[in-house]
Design an enzyme around this catalytic site. Structure first.
Site: not given
Lengths: 410, 368
Positions: A186, A391
């Site tokens: 992540h 993201e």
């Protein structure tokens, strides 16, 4: 002055039960299309849908999304439909978030045959993610031979994890031979929210001690950040370690793994499958792998309450651990679908954390609906922020940087 | 006199205590259980230790009581039936332990035998701590859950501070364990279903990404036996440093050898992780109590750990920590969080508990 050639990048971001996508025009970062295929594959109580936005205009499409390939095909269908109506809806490049590159890659890569071959060797490293992302890359490679592809890795941000946290107490020769260390995941999201937090608070990131909680409906992780660098992450060599997740067990006694294999005569593949796909929230709650379903049933179902308590307990444990290694926490961040979407979850995680300087403003927390927001009480020493992660934005930037480096036309 | 016995399946260590609490200067070691293979030889051996003193009780330390023994238990026929049920759970340990207990019982029929279990203290761990996030139906068959360890030490440590304290108890022994205790109830424990989980030891790895096991098996063709052996016997301090020496000697190399530095830094990080876990479930920290055979050896490590979390309100005193009492306070008077070293040995704790039990219920023993 040479003008920069603009490029539309279709970013594909596979979660374990979702496919997020965006077409972003670079440079500039203008978002043309965004969307998310939700509840892909996983056993949940809701229907699979695609939320599709063109220049902010939403369309929700119900679809049968048995796996991520079906989700990508549906996404490309929707984009092709829109392209007929709007010339701006097009893409020139694919960019994928790739979870675990093993020891092969430490920067963003353009996909070619050699890269594909190496990526194939990384499939078992993240048994849930790598195979599905690889399948999508392979599909795009075959079906769109004229369109370039980039892979952006989720691990690069964590290259700075300190040795005392990245080292497992295994024989040193095994560590060296097989490159075993805590890799962390992540990273794209943790880096993004760290930068957004410092921007929001007008703070210099090199002076901040940050704990970032990326709590998703698929995977979740906590990251300790000091001076703008990741120094620890709850996920490990693989994304199986750390918090309890939708279908992943998270931290577990390794002796239990052997017990299951010995006692049940399970193969390593069967055991790995059980820990990755049948455990976590699904394992305890049984009727869904989505914590939102658990929260909905919490007052009427004993098992839901226990699942929620187990989940919260593990997040709190990592926050406290990271607060100890950072000495003090300046900013606590909640992000991703559960981190931004559940006030009950944030409240439970922050409860009785005053001893670490963390005090949530309950009213602000309940009222939060969207965007970046400060939910800390006026007497909290740490700022508590909710920041929706992006993201895809980060992936587009990384891919474009690599594209420009390798193509003289840019 | 009370004899406290620790049987590790190879040898018996015995400590004799007079009723005053005075311990024999040395422990007695029976290196080969063959030496006590029959009633006569056992009787001779024990008489050699106790002399003419009357033996009031034998007290055994038992590694696990499974789901059956939630507190110390005196041996009688019901005990033996229950204890036998643990064979499935610990197939190598329980049969030998059972045989040893029976041998003592048959030889000293009028002397009570009390068993203290290292796991009993953890029988009421909260559910969210006890269970792993595995398919829940799996528990019904397997009974996999955290059993914890060092319960005898942790329970005794909690007795040194007020019940309302939020206490971190740490035991430095062959294993290192961290336990959070509030109102005398354990709320977290670093060691899990097996001794592999938690904090690394001399030869075992401690906490590990389970994905590494599958990676080594599926990609590099390790067998399960090779990995099991590696994690249990070739990892930990020995694995990281390559030095197969006692931890006391290894610690002397700290600061002089980068491999040793890394190993102790990883060890301290693992301890911090479990302290963090403990304070998160308690919502704060009032006291720290440290005990175990290695606590004295590890004072520099203990100092370094507590110093690193001084921002919680721990004002640690400088080394050396000197005192002639069993409990030494190692924080200053103004320290918000109090920290102590409990120097009471495991055998002394077991002796005190046995003496208490006998005082409370002298007639409970079936043969008395």
């Amino acid at each position: 002055m040479k003008s920069k050639k603009s490029t539309n990048i279709l970013v594909l971001n596979c979660g374990s039960s979702s496919l997020k996508y965006k077409i972003i025009r670079m440079p500039g970062g203008v978002e043309i299309v965004r969307g998310e295929a939700e509840r892909v594959g996983a056993k949940t109580q809701g229907k699979s849908i695609v939320r599709h936005f063109v220049f902010g205009k939403e369309r929700i499409v119900e679809a049968s999304l048995g796996d991520h390939s079906a989700a990508l095909k549906k996404t490309l269908e929707l984009i092709a439909d829109d392209a007929k109506k709007n010339k701006e809806v097009k893409f020139d490049v694919f960019a994928h978030r790739y979870v675990h590159p093993g020891a092969f890659f430490s920067k963003t890569m353009k996909v070619d045959k050699a890269v594909l071959k190496k990526l194939k060797d990384t499939l078992p490293l993240a048994a849930i993610h790598n195979p599905i992302i690889y399948k999508l890359i392979e599909f795009c490679y075959q079906e769109y031979p004229g369109i370039g592809q980039f892979v952006v890795f989720d691990t690069v941000f964590h290259r700075t994890i300190l040795p005392e946290f990245s080292t497992y107490a295994l024989p040193m020769k095994i560590i060296k031979k097989y490159h075993i260390r805590k890799i962390g995941f992540h990273g794209i999201s943790h880096k993004y929210v760290m930068e957004e937090a410092c921007k929001f608070l007008k703070k210099d990131k090199s002076l901040q001690r940050i704990i970032s909680c990326h709590l998703g409906t698929g995977g979740s992780s906590v990251c300790a950040i000091s001076n703008g660098k990741s120094i620890n992450n709850s996920m490990g060599f693989t994304p199986l370690e750390g918090l309890m997740m939708n279908t992943r067990c998270g931290d577990i006694d390794p002796g239990v793994v052997f017990y299951i294999m010995f006692k049940e005569r399970f193969s390593s593949e069967e055991t790995e499958g059980m820990l990755n796909n049948k455990s976590g929230i699904l394992g305890i709650f049984n009727s869904s792998s989505d914590l939102r379903d658990v929260i909905r049933d919490i007052d009427k179902d004993k098992q839901a309450k226990m699942t929620f308590n187990m989940y919260v307990r593990r997040v709190r444990a990592y926050i406290a651990f990271y607060a100890l290694i950072l000495k003090k926490t300046d900013i606590l961040i909640f992000t991703d679908s559960l981190g931004t979407g559940s006030s009950a979850l944030r409240e439970s995680i922050c409860k009785n954390m005053e001893f670490l300087g963390v005090k949530l403003d309950e009213e602000k927390n309940k009222k939060y609906s969207q965007g970046v927001s400060d939910l800390s009480s006026s007497c909290s020493e740490s700022k508590i922020l909710v920041i929706p992660t992006d993201e895809e934005n980060m992936i587009a930037k990384e891919a474009y940087r690599e594209l420009v480096k390798n193509d003289s036309r840019y | 006199m009370i004899l406290v016995i620790d049987y590790n399946l190879k040898e018996l260590k015995i400590w004799s205590f007079k009723e005053s609490g005075e311990k024999s200067p040395d422990s007695f070691l029976i290196q080969d259980v063959e030496e006590i293979r029959d009633n006569q030889s056992l009787k001779r051996c024990i008489r050699g230790i106790a002399g003419k003193d009357q033996i009031k009780a034998f007290a055994f330390r038992v590694l696990s009581g499974g789901d059956y023994f939630l507190k110390p238990a005196i041996v009688n026929s019901a005990f033996l039936d229950k204890f036998e049920k643990l064979i499935d759970f610990l197939p190598f340990y329980i049969p030998s332990m059972l045989e040893m207990i029976k041998r003592f019982r048959d030889t000293f029929r009028n002397t009570p035998i009390v068993n203290f279990f290292e796991t009993s203290f953890f029988s009421n761990l909260p559910d969210e701590e006890k269970y792993y996030a595995l398919p829940f139906e799996y528990y019904k068959n397997s009974r996999i859950k955290k059993s914890g360890f060092h319960g005898i030490f942790h329970e005794a440590n909690s007795g040194f501070v007020p019940s309302g304290d939020r206490t971190i108890s740490i035991v430095f022994d062959k294993q290192t364990t961290v336990c959070a205790i509030h109102n005398r109830r354990p709320l977290s424990i670093s060691l899990g279903y097996t001794p592999l989980e938690g904090i690394m030891s001399r030869r075992a790895c401690g906490d590990l990404d389970p994905g590494i096991v599958f990676y080594l098996m599926n990609i590099h063709n390790f067998s399960i036996y090779e990995i099991d052996e590696m994690l249990k016997n070739n990892s930990g301090f020995v694995g990281l440093t390559g030095y197969d020496i006692e931890l006391e000697d290894l610690l002397k190399l700290y600061g002089k050898d980068s491999k040793v530095d890394l190993a102790f830094d990883v060890y301290k990080a693992q301890i911090l992780k479990h302290i963090g876990e403990g304070i998160s479930v308690m919502g704060g920290l009032d006291s720290v109590v440290i005990s175990g055979d290695n606590a004295a050896i590890f004072t520099p490590v203990i100092y370094s750990i507590l110093k690193s979390i001084s921002f919680l309100g721990i004002h640690i005193e400088r080394l050396p920590w000197i005192g002639d009492k069993e409990l030494i306070r190692i924080t200053s008077e103004e320290s918000k969080v109090r920290a102590y070293i409990n120097r009471m040995s495991l055998s002394k704790i077991i002796f005190c508990e046995t003496a208490n039990l006998l005082r409370k219920s002298p007639s409970k023993h079936p043969d008395l």
